[in-house]
Design a protein around this motif. Structure first.
Motif, PDB file in Angstrom:
ATOM      1  N   ALA A 227      93.563  28.397  21.151  1.00  0.00           N
ATOM      2  CA  ALA A 227      93.534  29.672  20.419  1.00  0.00           C
ATOM      3  C   ALA A 227      94.940  30.056  19.963  1.00  0.00           C
ATOM      4  O   ALA A 227      95.136  30.607  18.879  1.00  0.00           O
ATOM      5  CB  ALA A 227      92.944  30.765  21.301  1.00  0.00           C
TER       6      ALA A 227
ATOM      7  N   SER B 146      89.522  24.751  27.843  1.00  0.00           N
ATOM      8  CA  SER B 146      88.993  25.976  28.446  1.00  0.00           C
ATOM      9  C   SER B 146      87.850  26.581  27.665  1.00  0.00           C
ATOM     10  O   SER B 146      87.180  27.474  28.166  1.00  0.00           O
ATOM     11  CB  SER B 146      90.072  27.056  28.510  1.00  0.00           C
ATOM     12  OG  SER B 146      91.149  26.646  29.248  1.00  0.00           O
TER      13      SER B 146
ATOM     14  N   PRO C 118      80.226  37.320  23.449  1.00  0.00           N
ATOM     15  CA  PRO C 118      80.243  38.544  24.239  1.00  0.00           C
ATOM     16  C   PRO C 118      81.669  38.908  24.603  1.00  0.00           C
ATOM     17  O   PRO C 118      82.550  38.058  24.567  1.00  0.00           O
ATOM     18  CB  PRO C 118      79.433  38.171  25.481  1.00  0.00           C
ATOM     19  CG  PRO C 118      79.521  36.711  25.582  1.00  0.00           C
ATOM     20  CD  PRO C 118      79.677  36.177  24.202  1.00  0.00           C
ATOM     21  N   PRO C 119      81.935  40.147  24.948  1.00  0.00           N
ATOM     22  CA  PRO C 119      83.313  40.557  25.214  1.00  0.00           C
ATOM     23  C   PRO C 119      84.004  39.814  26.338  1.00  0.00           C
ATOM     24  O   PRO C 119      85.223  39.869  26.437  1.00  0.00           O
ATOM     25  CB  PRO C 119      83.176  42.047  25.571  1.00  0.00           C
ATOM     26  CG  PRO C 119      81.889  42.467  25.002  1.00  0.00           C
ATOM     27  CD  PRO C 119      80.997  41.278  25.004  1.00  0.00           C
ATOM     28  N   ILE C 120      83.240  39.093  27.206  1.00  0.00           N
ATOM     29  CA  ILE C 120      83.951  38.402  28.272  1.00  0.00           C
ATOM     30  C   ILE C 120      84.797  37.261  27.760  1.00  0.00           C
ATOM     31  O   ILE C 120      85.727  36.811  28.428  1.00  0.00           O
ATOM     32  CB  ILE C 120      82.996  37.809  29.350  1.00  0.00           C
ATOM     33  CG1 ILE C 120      81.973  36.886  28.725  1.00  0.00           C
ATOM     34  CG2 ILE C 120      82.313  38.871  30.116  1.00  0.00           C
ATOM     35  CD1 ILE C 120      81.152  36.169  29.766  1.00  0.00           C
ATOM     36  N   CYS C 121      84.488  36.761  26.543  1.00  0.00           N
ATOM     37  CA  CYS C 121      85.111  35.489  26.175  1.00  0.00           C
ATOM     38  C   CYS C 121      86.556  35.622  25.741  1.00  0.00           C
ATOM     39  O   CYS C 121      87.303  34.646  25.778  1.00  0.00           O
ATOM     40  CB  CYS C 121      84.307  34.809  25.075  1.00  0.00           C
ATOM     41  SG  CYS C 121      84.424  35.602  23.487  1.00  0.00           S
ATOM     42  N   SER C 122      86.983  36.790  25.318  1.00  0.00           N
ATOM     43  CA  SER C 122      88.323  36.852  24.757  1.00  0.00           C
ATOM     44  C   SER C 122      88.826  38.283  24.771  1.00  0.00           C
ATOM     45  O   SER C 122      88.046  39.210  24.602  1.00  0.00           O
ATOM     46  CB  SER C 122      88.260  36.332  23.319  1.00  0.00           C
ATOM     47  OG  SER C 122      89.373  36.747  22.598  1.00  0.00           O
ATOM     48  N   PRO C 123      90.149  38.479  24.940  1.00  0.00           N
ATOM     49  CA  PRO C 123      90.646  39.851  24.963  1.00  0.00           C
ATOM     50  C   PRO C 123      90.533  40.562  23.624  1.00  0.00           C
ATOM     51  O   PRO C 123      90.628  41.779  23.578  1.00  0.00           O
ATOM     52  CB  PRO C 123      92.120  39.687  25.358  1.00  0.00           C
ATOM     53  CG  PRO C 123      92.450  38.269  25.160  1.00  0.00           C
ATOM     54  CD  PRO C 123      91.196  37.505  25.277  1.00  0.00           C
TER      55      PRO C 123
ATOM     56  N   VAL D 155      87.839  40.605  21.657  1.00  0.00           N
ATOM     57  CA  VAL D 155      86.493  41.078  21.350  1.00  0.00           C
ATOM     58  C   VAL D 155      86.218  42.306  22.182  1.00  0.00           C
ATOM     59  O   VAL D 155      86.411  42.286  23.393  1.00  0.00           O
ATOM     60  CB  VAL D 155      85.447  39.999  21.696  1.00  0.00           C
ATOM     61  CG1 VAL D 155      84.050  40.496  21.418  1.00  0.00           C
ATOM     62  CG2 VAL D 155      85.718  38.741  20.914  1.00  0.00           C
TER      63      VAL D 155
ATOM     64  N   LEU E  90      81.469  31.632  26.455  1.00  0.00           N
ATOM     65  CA  LEU E  90      81.883  32.270  27.689  1.00  0.00           C
ATOM     66  C   LEU E  90      83.398  32.326  27.810  1.00  0.00           C
ATOM     67  O   LEU E  90      83.924  33.053  28.630  1.00  0.00           O
ATOM     68  CB  LEU E  90      81.293  31.521  28.901  1.00  0.00           C
ATOM     69  CG  LEU E  90      79.769  31.477  28.931  1.00  0.00           C
ATOM     70  CD1 LEU E  90      79.293  30.720  30.147  1.00  0.00           C
ATOM     71  CD2 LEU E  90      79.195  32.883  28.954  1.00  0.00           C
ATOM     72  N   ASP E  91      84.105  31.528  27.002  1.00  0.00           N
ATOM     73  CA  ASP E  91      85.561  31.512  27.066  1.00  0.00           C
ATOM     74  C   ASP E  91      86.036  30.969  25.729  1.00  0.00           C
ATOM     75  O   ASP E  91      85.669  29.865  25.341  1.00  0.00           O
ATOM     76  CB  ASP E  91      85.999  30.583  28.210  1.00  0.00           C
ATOM     77  CG  ASP E  91      87.424  30.857  28.664  1.00  0.00           C
ATOM     78  OD1 ASP E  91      88.175  31.512  27.935  1.00  0.00           O
ATOM     79  OD2 ASP E  91      87.766  30.418  29.762  1.00  0.00           O
ATOM     80  N   ALA E  92      86.807  31.766  24.981  1.00  0.00           N
ATOM     81  CA  ALA E  92      87.189  31.356  23.627  1.00  0.00           C
ATOM     82  C   ALA E  92      88.635  30.902  23.629  1.00  0.00           C
ATOM     83  O   ALA E  92      89.543  31.738  23.657  1.00  0.00           O
ATOM     84  CB  ALA E  92      87.001  32.533  22.674  1.00  0.00           C
ATOM     85  N   ASP E  93      88.862  29.582  23.596  1.00  0.00           N
ATOM     86  CA  ASP E  93      90.239  29.102  23.566  1.00  0.00           C
ATOM     87  C   ASP E  93      90.396  28.079  22.451  1.00  0.00           C
ATOM     88  O   ASP E  93      90.869  26.978  22.659  1.00  0.00           O
ATOM     89  CB  ASP E  93      90.626  28.497  24.927  1.00  0.00           C
ATOM     90  CG  ASP E  93      92.122  28.280  25.045  1.00  0.00           C
ATOM     91  OD1 ASP E  93      92.535  27.457  25.873  1.00  0.00           O
ATOM     92  OD2 ASP E  93      92.872  28.929  24.287  1.00  0.00           O
TER      93      ASP E  93
END
Lengths: 302, 241
Positions: free
Chosen positions: A237, A69, A100-105, A107, A156-159
């Motif tokens: 993650a 992901s 950016p804040p979209i990538c993970s809860p 941030v 865009l998505d930090a997993d």
């Protein structure tokens, strides 16, 4: 299936999700004894990896890389600058990594992720020390003009395995990069050549048609987590937060070690563990090389 | 400069009342509670919603409703020339405020007291109409997160160049110096929630231009409904219903 001996205060049937959140380490250890992980992967296998080149049409080179992901979008924009005095025939590369804040809860605006500048520095160091890019190829007119390549990588998505995905997207973006054709106009300024006046390129030592960089010794990396004597390749993650010891190995395409990074952690690694990590990385490097080659040849067909 | 040719074609070959091609995708960010990608022509934005979750700054907690926060930022490579300051500049702050107030009017905040809903929008490619694309993406992301709303909010822009009302301006048309009207619309209740205009326009022409933008919003609302229906069917299918 019975639970391991908890201090007697649990009923014998606890929801799997609840157990996963309440006792994460025990949940994982029960899987590790069977040599498997909760998402079904064996310990040494990385997640499905894909690369898409040319994701950003307004940039000169771009790539979207996904490992499981974890999603990274890298784009390169080129600008002309005057080279410095001590290296008049070399260009420059500036690498910036953003979460950016979209990538993970975890941030949030005003509270950037701690790991972002760390990954940013790791990337700059790895790319410059691997010698993948020859800065002389970025020179236009010695002493007067050279290319500055701004590489921006957005998570865009930090997993988990952020460095691996970021490095892969950076390498893919450089392999997709097409330097625009420029010429020197009468005021001594560099201008981009448009398709119409293609005939007038007299006085330039500058690239006459769109050029690609030659990339030698491309670096590939693999991050592993260590827990007791288990080595888990390409952590998510959740795995990274539970088992905190992380080792990142970077090899180049001739299997030379470019960088090794183990920033502390509760597990002290013996040499054998490090050698196992290097072996896993070597295997992973072959897979990544194949994926990158396929993506590149896919682009050439058009 | 001519923005509408005598045959009635714009610079990119569209007719004056024709919108750019739209494409949306739900669930792009696995880690977020709700997320969506929305493309209008070459403008591409990604929105992620986190919430309802615990308020991070206790002093801002509201006891009878949810706190809605929004941040708009542009990627460095999203515009033609590389941007130096992608957030924190005045334009980004203003658009963040506009999106927050538009979505806040629509979310049933009284159902989630003492909690926080975060809407983050990131512009990946900017070619005019980023504000509208962000609102559309935020609507889809909120729906994906299951946050209760009064209605969908859709947004579209329109302008007036060479004496012709034009729908859905791209960057070149937007920077031509003519009026630029952005409308945020609730299709079911048939009400306008956001209305912004700059430059000058006579009132009767303004009404036409605004009506054109509202028609654009209705078309986008139909598309968004289709996408959501398709998404729900996929979820049912995966659950084996």
């Amino acid at each position: 299936m019975g639970l391991p001996d908890a201090p007697g205060d649990l009923s014998s049937e606890v929801d799997v999700d609840a157990f996963r959140h309440l006792f994460p380490l025990r949940f994982y250890e029960r899987h590790l004894t069977e040599s498997i992980r909760p998402d079904g992967r064996p310990l040494g296998r990385a997640r499905d990896t894909t690369i898409a080149l040319g994701a950003v049409t307004s940039a000169e080179g771009s790539a979207l890389a996904k490992i499981g992901s974890t999603t990274m979008l890298a784009a390169i924009k080129m600008e002309v600058m005057t080279p410095s005095m001590d290296s008049p025939d070399e260009g420059c590369i500036a690498i910036d990594f953003h979460m950016p804040p979209i990538c993970s809860p975890i941030v949030r605006p005003g509270r950037p992720a701690e790991i972002a500048p760390v990954v940013s520095k790791q990337l700059s160091d790895t790319i410059s020390s691997s010698g993948m890019i020859n800065l002389k190829e970025l020179s236009l007119v010695s002493g007067k003009a050279a290319w500055m390549a701004y590489l921006d990588i957005y998570c865009l998505d930090a997993d988990g395995a952020l460095f691996d995905a970021a490095l892969l997207s950076a390498v893919a973006a450089f392999s997709h990069l097409q330097i625009p054709a420029v010429s020197l106009n009468d005021d001594g300024k560099i201008v981009v050549v448009s398709e119409e006046n293609g005939g007038k390129l007299e006085k330039d030592a500058v690239n006459k048609e769109r050029m690609k960089l030659t990339l030698k010794s491309i670096p590939f990396s693999l991050t592993c987590v260590l827990h007791k004597n288990y080595i888990l390749a390409d952590p998510t993650a959740e795995e990274e937060s539970i088992m905190e010891t992380v080792v990142t190995v970077v090899l180049d395409s001739s299997s030379q070690l470019v960088s090794l990074y183990k920033p502390g952690g509760p597990v002290l690694a013996y040499t054998s563990a490090i050698q196992d990590c290097v072996a896993l990385t070597r295997q992973r490097m072959k897979d990544l090389q194949k994926i990158l080659d396929e993506a590149n040849s896919g682009m050439e067909v058009d | 400069m001519e923005f509408v040719s005598p045959e009635g074609l714009r610079l990119d070959g569209r007719r004056p009342m024709e919108m750019r091609q739209i494409r949306a995708e739900i669930g792009a960010v696995a880690k977020a509670d709700g997320s969506a990608v929305f493309e209008m022509g070459n403008t591409k934005v990604i929105a992620a919603v986190y919430g309802p979750r615990e308020v991070q700054n206790r002093t801002q907690q509201i006891n009878d409703q949810a706190l809605v926060r929004c941040e708009y930022s542009m990627a460095n490579f999203s515009t033609g020339d590389r941007m130096r300051k992608p957030k924190g500049d005045r334009r980004s702050t203003e658009i963040s405020l506009v999106i927050r107030q538009t979505m806040e009017a629509c979310i049933l905040t009284h159902l989630m007291p003492r909690s926080q809903i975060d809407i983050f929008v990131q512009v990946l490619q900017a070619d005019g109409g980023t504000r509208s694309a962000c609102i559309n993406a935020a609507t889809l992301a909120l729906a994906d997160a299951g946050i209760p709303m009064r209605d969908l909010v859709t947004s579209c822009s329109s302008g007036y160049l060479n004496s012709t009302p034009l729908l859905d301006l791209n960057y070149v048309e937007d920077s031509a110096g003519g009026p630029d009207v952005t409308v945020g619309f609730l299709p079911k209740v048939d009400k306008v929630t956001l209305l912004q205009m700059d430059s000058k326009l006579p009132i009767d022409i303004f009404e036409n231009v605004m009506q054109l933008a509202i028609e654009g919003c209705k078309a986008i609302a139909n598309y968004i409904r289709e996408i959501m229906l398709e998404n729900t069917k996929q979820l049912e299918y995966r659950r084996g219903i």
